[in-house]
Design an enzyme around this catalytic site. Structure first.
Site, short mmCIF file in Angstrom:
data_model
loop_
_atom_site.label_atom_id
_atom_site.label_comp_id
_atom_site.label_asym_id
_atom_site.label_seq_id
_atom_site.Cartn_x
_atom_site.Cartn_y
_atom_site.Cartn_z
N LYS A 29 0.83 -1.20 0.00
CA LYS A 29 0.00 0.00 0.00
C LYS A 29 0.87 1.25 0.00
O LYS A 29 0.67 2.19 -0.78
CB LYS A 29 -0.91 0.02 1.23
CG LYS A 29 -1.56 1.37 1.51
CD LYS A 29 -2.45 1.33 2.72
CE LYS A 29 -1.76 1.49 4.03
NZ LYS A 29 -1.33 2.85 4.37
N ASN A 30 1.88 1.26 0.88
CA ASN A 30 2.67 2.49 1.07
C ASN A 30 3.69 2.74 -0.03
O ASN A 30 4.37 3.76 -0.02
CB ASN A 30 3.33 2.46 2.45
CG ASN A 30 2.28 2.58 3.54
OD1 ASN A 30 1.12 2.92 3.26
ND2 ASN A 30 2.66 2.30 4.75
N CYS A 124 -5.28 12.72 13.00
CA CYS A 124 -5.11 11.28 12.78
C CYS A 124 -5.04 10.60 14.14
O CYS A 124 -4.41 11.13 15.06
CB CYS A 124 -3.83 11.00 11.99
SG CYS A 124 -3.49 9.24 11.82
N ARG A 129 0.32 14.57 12.77
CA ARG A 129 1.09 14.25 11.54
C ARG A 129 1.13 15.49 10.65
O ARG A 129 0.49 15.53 9.60
CB ARG A 129 0.47 13.05 10.84
CG ARG A 129 0.47 11.80 11.72
CD ARG A 129 -0.21 10.63 11.08
NE ARG A 129 0.54 10.10 9.94
CZ ARG A 129 0.09 9.10 9.17
NH1 ARG A 129 -1.09 8.57 9.42
NH2 ARG A 129 0.79 8.65 8.17
N ASP A 321 4.81 0.71 12.05
CA ASP A 321 3.59 0.03 11.58
C ASP A 321 3.50 -1.42 12.06
O ASP A 321 2.43 -2.02 12.03
CB ASP A 321 3.53 0.06 10.04
CG ASP A 321 3.36 1.48 9.52
OD1 ASP A 321 3.55 1.70 8.31
OD2 ASP A 321 3.04 2.37 10.33
N ARG A 413 -8.54 -0.78 4.84
CA ARG A 413 -7.72 0.25 4.20
C ARG A 413 -6.35 -0.30 3.78
O ARG A 413 -5.73 0.21 2.85
CB ARG A 413 -7.51 1.43 5.14
CG ARG A 413 -8.77 2.22 5.42
CD ARG A 413 -8.47 3.48 6.20
NE ARG A 413 -7.50 4.32 5.50
CZ ARG A 413 -7.15 5.53 5.94
NH1 ARG A 413 -7.67 6.00 7.07
NH2 ARG A 413 -6.26 6.25 5.27
#
Ligand code: EPZ
Length: 437
Positions: A29-30, A124, A129, A321, A413
């Protein structure tokens, strides 16, 4: 994201004896999100991206690019971005609020079109952030930045290459400024950059577009801006965070699980900690899959991990993460573990939910003190963000009885088909519509 939308799904998780089988890693995803934003550097050209995961966040970035005039199509894991000669330079609030990574359109827009109007990302759940480093770098390149009514208004005749030192190796700031530099005049040197593997994936795409990008050793990138780009095609790297989620699912259930399409160097930090904790695993070359390697974890005779200490750091340090995932795994260790969070100050919100399952976690400033317990109990728990949700699912798999993990939309997500993938390795999980009451 509207709260009603958030509460649409929950996952029922029944504790299992042990998981067994193979699972393949999705595209990252990132890595995919900044690469998708980079298509805005093209004009009347095409970008083809392979191994794109099927995720809520990818859909949001697709909606954003379509709202700007890009034609986006998908055939299984391959996405095609047909970029017109001209796009709208405005990133609407409702999409940026839905996903912070939308602010990655700022650099390519102001560089290619001399103008960008992008909503400020807003709050967030894992911590503050800001995007100050993104903006500071753009100003150094000659952009004029104004904040008005919750929007960043950036403008520049033409960005100028220069030397930028990042106060913190921010992933997003590095990516935004690399894309801005791709279309600036002359050369840009960005120092103290992020070193995450996703950055290299973006650099490969920019090279594919005809941009000269040189990694000048760890934490420094040199980019020679171009006046023209070209069509390009690239593959998204495997998702190291998703891979580690399934590795830890095997570890936490004392199972025999093999995760395919893994790049070992991308997960060195986790493998080193698993070794310290006494987990038996091996890294195997596996022919025929993208990255060519797999990680296999084997049943752990003692069934208990040794306690360990971890500090989250930018890559190649232990990734933030993975923090909620490793904390979930350490709830049943044979002693007291310490996990220090150094990137996001509010990233322990899920700990209270794990304690509802019988874990014994104390949060002292930015450190979780985790006293190992003999067992966890199934409970109704709520995800507070993407990785927290995944950690609660793993804890549910390693618990006695049944758990119900609410707010699964957070998990969608970043995890593709998580219920089917877990069932494929023997998990007893089921997605259900949440009670709308
Ligand atoms: C990326 O976020 C990832 N998201 C995050 O993954 C990940 O947690 C994070 O990098 C760190 O690895 C994507 O790639 C889409 P940062 P990003 O800029 O770019 C401070 C997930 O679960 N900072 O490296 O937003 C910031 O406050 C998500 O997939 C500034 O102060 O992270 C934080 O403390 C969650 N000013 C630190 O730097 C800035 O201008 C790291 O943030 C930018 C950042």
């Amino acid at each position: 994201m509207g709260s009603v939308f958030l509460k649409m799904y929950k996952m029922k998780v029944r504790g299992v004896a042990s998981l067994k089988g193979r699972v393949n890693t999705q595209g990252a995803k990132n890595a995919a999100l900044p690469i998708m934003a980079s298509c805005l550097l093209l004009k009347g050209q095409k970008m083809i991206l392979d191994n794109v995961p099927n995720l809520q966040d990818i859909d949001t970035m697709t909606d954003l690019l379509r709202a700007m005039g890009v034609s986006v199509s998908r055939d299984k894991g391959t996405m095609t971005f047909d970029v017109p000669e001209d796009v709208s330079c405005e990133a609407p609030e409702h999409l940026v609020r839905k996903m912070r990574a939308s602010s990655l359109v700022l650099g390519p827009l102001v560089a290619r079109y001399g103008r960008a109007v992008v909503s400020m990302p807003g709050g967030c759940s894992i911590g503050s952030r800001p995007i100050d480093l993104h903006l500071k770098g753009l100003v150094k390149m000659g952009a004029k930045i104004e904040m008005r009514n919750g929007f960043v208004h950036a403008s520049a005749k033409r960005l100028r290459g220069c030397r930028i030192y990042l106060d913190f190796p921010s992933v997003g700031a590095t990516e935004n400024l690399m894309m801005a530099a791709a279309f600036a005049t002359g050369e840009t040197i960005i120092e103290n950059t992020a070193r995450e593997p996703e950055i290299d994936n973006l650099a490969t795409v920019l090279r594919g577009m005809g941009v000269k990008v040189d990694a000048e050793g760890a934490g420094c990138v040199r980019i020679r801006g171009v006046g023209e780009t070209q069509d390009c095609r690239e593959r998204v790297i495997p998702d190291r965070i998703e891979a580690c989620t399934y590795i830890l699912a095997g570890v936490m259930t004392g199972g025999e699980v093999t995760v395919d399409d893994v790049v070992p160097e991308h997960i060195d930090a986790l493998l080193a900690k698993l070794e310290e904790a006494g987990v038996s695993f091996s890294v195997l070359p596996t022919a025929g899959n993208g990255a060519g390697y797999s990680v296999a974890v084997y049943p752990n005779i003692t069934k208990k991990l040794r306690p360990i200490s971890i500090k989250t750091m930018p890559f190649p340090g232990f990734p933030t993460d993975m923090q909620p995932l490793i904390v979930a795994a350490l709830t049943k260790s044979s002693g007291v573990s310490l996990v220090e969070e150094n990137l996001f100050q509010a990233r322990f919100l899920y700990a209270g939910e794990l304690n509802r399952m019988g874990a014994d976690i104390d949060i002292k400033n930015n450190t979780a003190v985790i006293r190992g317990v003999n067992s966890l109990d199934g409970a109704v728990v709520a995800a507070t963000d993407l990785r927290a949700g995944a950690a609660l699912i793993l804890a549910g798999l390693a618990s006695e009885g049944e758990s119900s993990v609410e707010n699964m939309e957070y998990v969608f997500r970043g995890y593709e088909n998580i219920d089917a993938k877990l069932r494929a390795i023997g998990a007893d999980v089921a997605l259900e519509a949440a009670d709308q009451s």
